[in-house]
Design an enzyme around this catalytic site. Sequence first.
Site, PDB file in Angstrom:
ATOM      1  NE  ARG A  36      -3.158   0.025   3.044  1.00 57.52           N
ATOM      2  CZ  ARG A  36      -4.452   0.511   2.672  1.00 57.52           C
ATOM      3  NH1 ARG A  36      -5.167  -0.399   1.895  1.00 57.52           N
ATOM      4  NH2 ARG A  36      -5.048   1.658   3.233  1.00 57.52           N
ATOM      5  CG  ASN A  57      -4.822   3.430   8.647  1.00 58.23           C
ATOM      6  OD1 ASN A  57      -3.968   3.633   9.139  1.00 58.23           O
ATOM      7  ND2 ASN A  57      -5.158   2.421   7.948  1.00 58.23           N
ATOM      8  N   GLY A  58      -6.258   7.767   8.411  1.00 59.61           N
ATOM      9  CA  GLY A  58      -7.275   8.917   8.047  1.00 59.61           C
ATOM     10  C   GLY A  58      -6.712  10.190   8.704  1.00 59.61           C
ATOM     11  CG  HIS A  61      -5.127  25.153 -39.007  1.00 59.52           C
ATOM     12  ND1 HIS A  61      -5.283  26.064 -40.100  1.00 59.52           N
ATOM     13  CD2 HIS A  61      -6.338  25.174 -38.133  1.00 59.52           C
ATOM     14  CE1 HIS A  61      -6.339  26.893 -39.596  1.00 59.52           C
ATOM     15  NE2 HIS A  61      -6.944  26.610 -38.667  1.00 59.52           N
TER      16      HIS A  61
END
Length: 608
Positions: free
Chosen positions: A27, A101-102, A504
Amino acid sequence: MCGIIGYTGPRQAAPILLDALKKLEYRGYDSAGMAVISHDAIQVRKMRGRLQLLANMTRDGRDLPGTVGIGHTRWATHGEPSYYNSHPHLSNSGRFAVVHNGIIENYRPLKDMLIQKGYTFLSATDTEVISNLMEYCDQGDLARTLMAAVKHLQGSYALGVLSADEPDHIAAVRQDSPLIVGRGEGENFIVSDIPAILNLTRDVCLMKDGEVALLDPKGITFYNEYGEIFEKESFHVDWDVSAAEKGGYEHFMMKEMMEQPTALKETIRPRIKDGRFVLDGLQLDPEWVKSLSMVHIVACGSAYHAGRLGKNLLEGRLGIPVDVDIASEFRYRHPILRPDHLVVIISQSGETADSIAALREAKGKGVKTLAIVNVVGSTIAREADYTLYTWAGPEIAVATTKGYTTQVAALALLTCCLAQERGQMSGEELQQMEALLLSLPDAAEEVLSDHKEVQHLASLFFNHKDIFFIGRGIDYSLSLEGSLKLKEISYIHSEAQPAGELKHGAISLIQPGTLVIALATGKRLRDKTISNIQEVRARGAVVLALCLEHDEEIESVADHVLRVPFLCEELQPILAILPLQLFAYYVAALNGNDVDKPRNLAKSVTVE
Ligand code: F6R
């Protein structure tokens, strides 16, 4: 993104924690740590760098005896990778240890409150606030203390907590961040990702937001958000480990595309406070902001494409010129930089060699620099005068998806913040932008919820040799990104042309059957793009149009149509890129390519 593991049982905890953390390495992380209870005291070992260093330091866990513990791999958010910022974090007395976590959005006022009460802090993290908050809220019961502490928290979190006073227990809770409880025989686990414990148990309970779990070797007690005990069913996981690592998706790229609503939420939400745009890390002098006369955006690849959308945002709202340059060009072209200019460097990795050189070139000329970066503590984040992080979490797939969309969101936040400080957006306009930005994650979720049409279109066109993207204005910038995504992973030659530029030159390449992907999501120039669609169709092109919902007229000029809901012209590209990412993914997968690691490409281009 960070990883969490917790163990309580009869075996030595540290070797089990280390083994599980190893399985979370994919991760992405920058530091690792463990806390284990031994003789009614909590012992912590943690360090910056590879997990192997932690294993060496603890002699594979043997030097950290104890049968209850929590472990963590950290992907830095608040505070650079360092010993003090690594988890677990202890409370002042050392009686509580926390892994998290967060992102805690209100950690600043909480930290101030705790400092006033006499608590001291060793780290720059939002997490250390939680360990001290546990101590401050101590009810003499770990689960109840955790319930009391989380009442103060705003933001996202998955938490694993130890208390020296309850040496058999681990408490856990989550809010908008994954957390799973594993049931073993005479031992139990908490984990942020199922694959890390599949060798230990396959019976897991998925925690819901607000639920608290209290684990000891004999069992698990679950509390609902009202503090009442309830029974939770476990389910048996029968996926193979490699599928589980990718969250059940076949590739990291798909996982990361599907993470975009969360990544956008994490990037946007903490920056809007009490009706104002507040950009952490951006303490610009108000007088200087008012005198700002030009912005130079510099980046490579997709980050450069995001920068082009930033030009549209900044010029539109600030009314000052914005130059967007590719870093390898900027660094050698002797750009004219003045003290009232701002150089914005955009980089997911923060380690791209040309972007670093461009940053140094700008700094050497004494101009203020601001970095929009995803990797905390990376070279660009460290060297820029100001850093605005995109909270996208680690990107493993080489082709960027959530990195890009969060960069565009960060540019929108920067625009609003500068316009607010310069008095160039009325209160009403600011409110409108806030509401639109906050609605983006749900809108993105809706676009990503149905892949059927994109998959069908990919099955029609996956064996084409050349694919053209056309668009005008922001749709041209979007075409560049759609085309890059497709070519880098499908190996199909693809190029993006401003729709008005076709005749073009490039129109000579259009033959019967050539696929042209025409982007017409911007309302202002849509009619002009429709004329260009007619020109290529007259030469036999097959046209796939990407347009807004309810745009019925496009049906009559295009062969195939993909639609996205309307949000607002400036933010539309964040939604409109999603079907193009999916299209690139399915075309590459149908060609049997290694989607996550396309040939010749590296995730981080650290050479010139
Ligand atoms: C394309 C892609 C690259 C990067 C570019 C810059 O999908 O990922 O084009 O955008 O190499 O990388 P960073 O943002 O890390 O500087």
